[in-house]
Scaffold this motif. Structure first.
Motif: not given
Length: 363
Positions: A263-264, A288-291, A317-319
């Motif tokens: 992630e991130d 996952f990427k939320s940054n 899952r991305g942003n």
């Protein structure tokens, strides 16, 4: 890729070292003394530890206690175990201004020999690179020994890499033989200036290891970077908040990359290259990427020939931006993929497929 281990006669030893107490209460036919070394939290600690190592014999266990302040590299002789009392009970810290190439390193690395060192085990302690006070320092732990185990460590603040497993010595001498069958498990590595775990292999020596159940956070360049992932099992690692690619695995050959939590990241979450022989699997990873920012969540290419790969059960899952999975032949001739059950959501492009790539659901 395998090496035959010759039979060794291990003779029980008595270790007489200033600052060390030896336990030689062993049953008949059992080799290996225990040498506790109590650190004093001063820059004489590395001398105390290195004296204990020099006085030890194959099969011995060096047990480190307390806070150890070091301004010289601790030498890891082969066929020995190096154990702390616990992560909090044993802390090895680089002294201000020491700027060591490595805090702890295999003897074959330090001696610049063209062959891999004998196995070492290191577990149950903390290594503090103290990077703020050592801007010219290198790695926390350098391993150049086959069949080694690195377990249950906390590694923090390395100026370069947290753990470096390498085919090169300190002066760059490359191995002329193999360095196989090691295990890196259950370690927490944070705040490395380079990579949390870096496998350096300019030849084809560092193969067939297991990298499992580790946590890697806040690395400046990348979380896990393997220049040679042939025969490796890379499983159940958690990589997060890194300044570059979270997990890079080059030269996949019978490789398993499974059940990792990523992630991130910046750039790519998982980047691999595939050899045109054997086959490998990428399964059950969560990326996952939320940054913010764009990037490629899973990036795949081929080095030569036709690569064969299973890509299944991955959750991406991305942003709202970036590419989920990018399949490209690269410099190779082709790529054959069996892809099933991958969930890709909240990205700009779910999948890119280059020329020469064949994707099916498999059989």
């Amino acid at each position: 890729m395998k090496r035959v281990l010759s039979l060794l006669l291990l003779v029980p030893s008595v270790i007489l070292v200033s600052g060390a107490v030896t336990d030689h209460g062993r049953g008949p036919g059992v080799a290996g003394a225990t040498a506790p070394v109590s650190c004093a939290n001063d820059t004489g600690d590395d001398e105390r530890i290195n004296r204990a190592v020099a006085a030890s014999a194959a099969g011995d266990e060096i047990v480190l206690r307390g806070s150890c302040l070091v301004d010289d590299t601790i030498r890891l002789a082969g066929e020995r175990t190096y154990r702390g009392e616990s992560r909090a009970g044993t802390v090895i810290r680089q002294a201000d201004g020491a700027n060591l190439d490595a805090l702890l390193a295999s003897d074959s690395y330090l001696d610049d020999v063209p062959f891999t060192g004998m196995p070492v085990t290191i577990r149950g302690l903390t290594i503090d690179g103290n990077r703020d006070r050592n801007p010219g320092a290198g790695d926390a732990l350098v391993i150049r020994a086959w069949q080694s185990r690195i377990d249950d460590l906390v590694i923090m603040g390395s100026n370069r890499h947290g753990i470096r497993i390498t085919n090169r010595s300190a002066n760059g001498t490359a191995l002329g033989n193999t360095q196989v069958n090691g295990v890196v498990s259950g370690n927490h590595i944070e705040g490395s200036g380079g990579h949390g775990i870096y496998v350096e292999d300019s030849g084809n020596s560092v193969t067939d290891w297991q990298l499992v159940d580790n946590w890697i956070a806040d690395s400046g360049l990348g979380g896990i970077t393997l220049e040679n992932a042939a025969g490796w099992m890379v499983q159940r690692n958690h990589v997060y908040a890194v300044g570059g690619i979270a997990l890079t695995a080059e030269r996949l050959f019978g490789t398993s990359i499974a059940d990792n939590y990523i992630e991130d990241f910046v750039g790519s979450g998982l980047r691999v290259s595939v050899q045109g022989e054997a086959a490998s699997t990428i399964a059950g990873n969560r990326v996952f990427k939320s940054n913010g920012g764009t990037g490629t969540f899973v990036q795949i290419r081929v080095n030569y020939g036709t690569g064969n790969l299973v890509v299944s059960g991955n959750a991406i899952r991305g942003n709202g931006a970036g590419t989920g999975i990018d399949y490209q032949v690269g410099p190779g001739d082709g790529l054959v993929v069996a892809a099933t059950g991958n969930l890709i959501t909240a990205v700009g492009t779910s999948r890119r497929v280059g020329a020469g790539v064949s994707i099916s659901a498999g059989l």
